[in-house]
Design a protein around this motif. Structure first.
Motif, PDB file in Angstrom:
ATOM      1  N   LYS A   1      50.913  26.547  40.894  1.00 51.62           N
ATOM      2  CA  LYS A   1      50.640  27.212  42.178  1.00 51.62           C
ATOM      3  C   LYS A   1      49.895  28.521  41.957  1.00 51.62           C
ATOM      4  N   LEU A   2      50.327  29.292  40.955  1.00 52.40           N
ATOM      5  CA  LEU A   2      49.672  30.575  40.686  1.00 52.40           C
ATOM      6  C   LEU A   2      48.228  30.381  40.227  1.00 52.40           C
ATOM      7  N   ARG A   3      47.988  29.402  39.390  1.00 50.88           N
ATOM      8  CA  ARG A   3      46.611  29.136  38.955  1.00 50.88           C
ATOM      9  C   ARG A   3      45.739  28.740  40.136  1.00 50.88           C
ATOM     10  N   SER A   4      46.272  27.889  40.997  1.00 50.35           N
ATOM     11  CA  SER A   4      45.537  27.458  42.179  1.00 50.35           C
ATOM     12  C   SER A   4      45.278  28.644  43.117  1.00 50.35           C
ATOM     13  N   LEU A   5      46.302  29.451  43.327  1.00 54.92           N
ATOM     14  CA  LEU A   5      46.148  30.633  44.183  1.00 54.92           C
ATOM     15  C   LEU A   5      45.092  31.574  43.624  1.00 54.92           C
ATOM     16  N   ASN A   6      45.126  31.825  42.319  1.00 54.27           N
ATOM     17  CA  ASN A   6      44.145  32.698  41.688  1.00 54.27           C
ATOM     18  C   ASN A   6      42.727  32.173  41.914  1.00 54.27           C
ATOM     19  N   SER A   7      42.545  30.871  41.753  1.00 58.48           N
ATOM     20  CA  SER A   7      41.214  30.273  41.966  1.00 58.48           C
ATOM     21  C   SER A   7      40.760  30.437  43.409  1.00 58.48           C
ATOM     22  N   LYS A   8      41.665  30.202  44.345  1.00 62.98           N
ATOM     23  CA  LYS A   8      41.319  30.333  45.764  1.00 62.98           C
ATOM     24  C   LYS A   8      40.952  31.776  46.102  1.00 62.98           C
ATOM     25  N   ILE A   9      41.718  32.727  45.585  1.00 63.41           N
ATOM     26  CA  ILE A   9      41.431  34.134  45.860  1.00 63.41           C
ATOM     27  C   ILE A   9      40.097  34.529  45.238  1.00 63.41           C
ATOM     28  N   CYS A  10      39.847  34.115  44.014  1.00 63.32           N
ATOM     29  CA  CYS A  10      38.560  34.437  43.378  1.00 63.32           C
ATOM     30  C   CYS A  10      37.394  33.847  44.162  1.00 63.32           C
ATOM     31  N   LYS A  11      37.534  32.611  44.595  1.00 62.82           N
ATOM     32  CA  LYS A  11      36.468  31.989  45.402  1.00 62.82           C
ATOM     33  C   LYS A  11      36.262  32.766  46.700  1.00 62.82           C
ATOM     34  N   SER A  12      37.356  33.187  47.333  1.00 59.14           N
ATOM     35  CA  SER A  12      37.252  33.956  48.577  1.00 59.14           C
ATOM     36  C   SER A  12      36.582  35.308  48.324  1.00 59.14           C
ATOM     37  N   ILE A  13      36.923  35.956  47.228  1.00 57.81           N
ATOM     38  CA  ILE A  13      36.283  37.240  46.894  1.00 57.81           C
ATOM     39  C   ILE A  13      34.791  37.044  46.730  1.00 57.81           C
ATOM     40  N   ILE A  14      34.394  36.012  46.002  1.00 61.96           N
ATOM     41  CA  ILE A  14      32.984  35.717  45.799  1.00 61.96           C
ATOM     42  C   ILE A  14      32.289  35.489  47.143  1.00 61.96           C
ATOM     43  N   ASP A  15      32.915  34.690  48.008  1.00 58.39           N
ATOM     44  CA  ASP A  15      32.340  34.419  49.338  1.00 58.39           C
ATOM     45  C   ASP A  15      32.202  35.693  50.154  1.00 58.39           C
ATOM     46  N   VAL A  16      33.235  36.536  50.130  1.00 60.28           N
ATOM     47  CA  VAL A  16      33.209  37.788  50.905  1.00 60.28           C
ATOM     48  C   VAL A  16      32.107  38.709  50.402  1.00 60.28           C
ATOM     49  N   ILE A  17      31.969  38.831  49.102  1.00 52.98           N
ATOM     50  CA  ILE A  17      30.941  39.726  48.532  1.00 52.98           C
ATOM     51  C   ILE A  17      29.543  39.230  48.860  1.00 52.98           C
ATOM     52  N   ARG A  18      29.389  37.936  48.909  1.00 55.26           N
ATOM     53  CA  ARG A  18      28.052  37.362  49.134  1.00 55.26           C
ATOM     54  C   ARG A  18      27.649  37.315  50.604  1.00 55.26           C
ATOM     55  N   THR A  19      28.594  37.592  51.517  1.00 55.33           N
ATOM     56  CA  THR A  19      28.239  37.535  52.946  1.00 55.33           C
ATOM     57  C   THR A  19      27.569  38.809  53.391  1.00 55.33           C
TER      58      THR A  19
END
Length: 155
Positions: free
Chosen positions: A137-155
């Motif tokens: 769960k933690l690995r999955s959560l970390n991946s989701k948060i990193c993807k969201s950070i990338i998306d937020v920075i790129r918007t």
């Protein structure tokens, strides 16, 4: 995914701080292992126990009683509190139900996480459900948060 996210932060000369409840420092830990950690990671605070949320971060008890410690509303408050503790470009707060014993319900089962990202005066809210053993769960959560950070920075 963490290295990709940290590299993007470094390339954009952005820093990040974390307030972690359910993840108990896992996100900060993962970023600390990145070769870019010295450029991007400011710090973090673990508020696993509700008393840390109330007594250290001054999250109103009424907010926790109304919505539970594992809720979007409390996570939003945590990301706001991060801004008075750290000086960084991005702030990430996370709460959730890593294992049984929290505020789980049929609509909020174990594995439900809430996380918020604050960047450039904008608050971004997320909710996800991660399956498996706690480490998975933690690995999955970390991946989701990193993807969201990338998306937020790129918007």
């Amino acid at each position: 995914m963490t290295n990709k996210c940290a590299e993007l932060l470094a390339n954009k000369e952005l820093t990040i701080s974390f307030i972690e409840s359910a993840s108990a420092g896992y996100l900060s830990h993962r970023f600390s292992l990145s070769p870019y950690s010295g450029e991007v990671l400011v710090g973090g605070l673990v508020c696993y126990d509700v008393k840390v949320k109330e007594n250290v971060l001054n999250v109103p008890n009424q907010l926790i009683e109304d919505y539970t410690a594992e809720s979007l509303e409390v996570t939003q408050e945590l990301v706001r509190k991060a801004q008075s503790l750290f000086k960084s470009d991005l702030y990430v707060a996370c709460t959730g139900l890593l294992k049984r014993g929290g505020s789980e319900t049929k609509d909020k089962p174990v594995g439900t996480f809430f996380y918020c990202i604050f960047y450039k005066d904008q608050l971004y809210d997320f909710q996800c459900v991660c399956k498996g053993a706690p480490q998975k769960k933690l690995r999955s959560l970390n991946s989701k948060i990193c993807k969201s950070i990338i998306d937020v920075i790129r918007t």
